[in-house]
Design a protein around this motif. Structure first.
Motif, PDB file in Angstrom:
ATOM      1  N   ALA A   1       7.649  -5.234 -27.485  1.00 55.80           N
ATOM      2  CA  ALA A   1       8.850  -6.015 -27.190  1.00 55.80           C
ATOM      3  C   ALA A   1       9.427  -5.574 -25.854  1.00 55.80           C
ATOM      4  O   ALA A   1       9.022  -4.557 -25.286  1.00 55.80           O
ATOM      5  CB  ALA A   1       9.903  -5.830 -28.282  1.00 55.80           C
ATOM      6  N   LEU A   2      10.397  -6.352 -25.400  1.00 53.26           N
ATOM      7  CA  LEU A   2      11.227  -5.955 -24.267  1.00 53.26           C
ATOM      8  C   LEU A   2      12.428  -5.204 -24.844  1.00 53.26           C
ATOM      9  O   LEU A   2      13.131  -5.751 -25.694  1.00 53.26           O
ATOM     10  CB  LEU A   2      11.672  -7.180 -23.485  1.00 53.26           C
ATOM     11  N   TYR A   3      12.605  -3.974 -24.423  1.00 55.53           N
ATOM     12  CA  TYR A   3      13.660  -3.120 -24.970  1.00 55.53           C
ATOM     13  C   TYR A   3      14.857  -3.092 -24.030  1.00 55.53           C
ATOM     14  O   TYR A   3      14.711  -2.813 -22.833  1.00 55.53           O
ATOM     15  CB  TYR A   3      13.127  -1.705 -25.185  1.00 55.53           C
ATOM     16  N   TYR A   4      16.027  -3.354 -24.604  1.00 58.14           N
ATOM     17  CA  TYR A   4      17.268  -3.409 -23.844  1.00 58.14           C
ATOM     18  C   TYR A   4      18.215  -2.295 -24.284  1.00 58.14           C
ATOM     19  O   TYR A   4      18.326  -1.994 -25.466  1.00 58.14           O
ATOM     20  CB  TYR A   4      17.990  -4.731 -24.085  1.00 58.14           C
ATOM     21  N   CYS A   5      18.934  -1.781 -23.322  1.00 59.02           N
ATOM     22  CA  CYS A   5      20.015  -0.853 -23.575  1.00 59.02           C
ATOM     23  C   CYS A   5      21.334  -1.625 -23.469  1.00 59.02           C
ATOM     24  O   CYS A   5      21.449  -2.538 -22.642  1.00 59.02           O
ATOM     25  CB  CYS A   5      19.954   0.250 -22.519  1.00 59.02           C
ATOM     26  N   ALA A   6      22.312  -1.271 -24.296  1.00 49.90           N
ATOM     27  CA  ALA A   6      23.596  -1.962 -24.263  1.00 49.90           C
ATOM     28  C   ALA A   6      24.718  -0.975 -24.544  1.00 49.90           C
ATOM     29  O   ALA A   6      24.529  -0.006 -25.294  1.00 49.90           O
ATOM     30  CB  ALA A   6      23.621  -3.080 -25.297  1.00 49.90           C
ATOM     31  N   THR A   7      25.884  -1.245 -23.976  1.00 51.09           N
ATOM     32  CA  THR A   7      27.070  -0.430 -24.251  1.00 51.09           C
ATOM     33  C   THR A   7      28.217  -1.316 -24.713  1.00 51.09           C
ATOM     34  O   THR A   7      28.330  -2.480 -24.317  1.00 51.09           O
ATOM     35  CB  THR A   7      27.543   0.353 -23.013  1.00 51.09           C
ATOM     36  N   GLY A   8      29.053  -0.728 -25.552  1.00 50.21           N
ATOM     37  CA  GLY A   8      30.218  -1.446 -26.027  1.00 50.21           C
ATOM     38  C   GLY A   8      31.301  -0.464 -26.436  1.00 50.21           C
ATOM     39  O   GLY A   8      30.998   0.684 -26.769  1.00 50.21           O
ATOM     40  N   MET A   9      32.526  -0.946 -26.391  1.00 46.18           N
ATOM     41  CA  MET A   9      33.645  -0.130 -26.854  1.00 46.18           C
ATOM     42  C   MET A   9      34.128  -0.736 -28.159  1.00 46.18           C
ATOM     43  O   MET A   9      34.590  -1.872 -28.185  1.00 46.18           O
ATOM     44  CB  MET A   9      34.756  -0.112 -25.807  1.00 46.18           C
TER      45      MET A   9
ATOM     46  N   GLU B   1       8.901 -14.905 -28.476  1.00 47.05           N
ATOM     47  CA  GLU B   1       9.224 -15.991 -29.400  1.00 47.05           C
ATOM     48  C   GLU B   1      10.051 -15.528 -30.597  1.00 47.05           C
ATOM     49  O   GLU B   1      10.062 -16.186 -31.639  1.00 47.05           O
ATOM     50  CB  GLU B   1       7.948 -16.689 -29.868  1.00 47.05           C
ATOM     51  N   LYS B   2      10.736 -14.412 -30.457  1.00 39.98           N
ATOM     52  CA  LYS B   2      11.619 -13.925 -31.509  1.00 39.98           C
ATOM     53  C   LYS B   2      12.990 -13.628 -30.926  1.00 39.98           C
ATOM     54  O   LYS B   2      13.149 -13.472 -29.719  1.00 39.98           O
ATOM     55  CB  LYS B   2      11.045 -12.665 -32.157  1.00 39.98           C
ATOM     56  N   GLY B   3      13.979 -13.546 -31.802  1.00 42.69           N
ATOM     57  CA  GLY B   3      15.327 -13.213 -31.373  1.00 42.69           C
ATOM     58  C   GLY B   3      15.464 -11.731 -31.098  1.00 42.69           C
ATOM     59  O   GLY B   3      14.608 -10.923 -31.464  1.00 42.69           O
ATOM     60  N   ARG B   4      16.549 -11.379 -30.425  1.00 38.14           N
ATOM     61  CA  ARG B   4      16.799  -9.975 -30.130  1.00 38.14           C
ATOM     62  C   ARG B   4      17.240  -9.258 -31.408  1.00 38.14           C
ATOM     63  O   ARG B   4      18.070  -9.786 -32.147  1.00 38.14           O
ATOM     64  CB  ARG B   4      17.856  -9.866 -29.035  1.00 38.14           C
ATOM     65  N   GLU B   5      16.694  -8.066 -31.632  1.00 43.35           N
ATOM     66  CA  GLU B   5      17.021  -7.339 -32.855  1.00 43.35           C
ATOM     67  C   GLU B   5      17.474  -5.923 -32.544  1.00 43.35           C
ATOM     68  O   GLU B   5      17.036  -5.307 -31.565  1.00 43.35           O
ATOM     69  CB  GLU B   5      15.821  -7.291 -33.812  1.00 43.35           C
TER      70      GLU B   5
END
Length: 126
Positions: free
Chosen positions: A92-100, A42-46
């Protein structure tokens, strides 16, 4: 897009540690800024932590500074999140992300990342 697979989540008691792993499907991992984000129910991704391409400068959310450590192994196209002194609010649910991104000062912004994993659940109980 880069395919990302997180692992290492689990259920632990407060004060214990976990290490999350994110494996990427690219041989040019070193050109990416890589981050961990989390989303509690019930919270946004941080934003949690990031390691920038090039300088490998690390950035942390205030809530995890001093407890979490992000690191990367470019040869293995893998990033880690060492989490110590875990608290129930880290659940929480932990996400990995990549970006350039050329401006790594924006590394805390979700909008800077275009590849995301499916997430790994971390649950911390008292």
């Amino acid at each position: 897009q880069v395919q990302l697979v997180e692992s290492g989540g689990g259920s632990v008691r407060a004060g214990e540690s976990l290490t999350l792993t994110c494996a990427a499907s690219t041989r040019t991992f070193d050109v990416y800024t890589v981050a961990w984000f989390r989303q509690a129910p019930e919270k946004g991704r941080e934003f949690v932590a990031a390691t920038a391409w090039g300088t490998y400068k690390t950035t942390y959310a205030d809530s995890v500074t001093g407890r979490f450590t992000i690191s990367r192994d470019n040869a293995k196209s893998t990033v880690y999140l060492q989490m110590n002194s875990l608290k129930p609010e880290d659940t929480a649910l932990y996400y990995c992300a990549t970006g350039m991104m050329t401006d790594t000062s924006r590394a805390t912004s979700e909008a800077q990342y275009n590849s995301w994993g499916q997430g790994t659940q971390v649950t911390v109980s008292l």
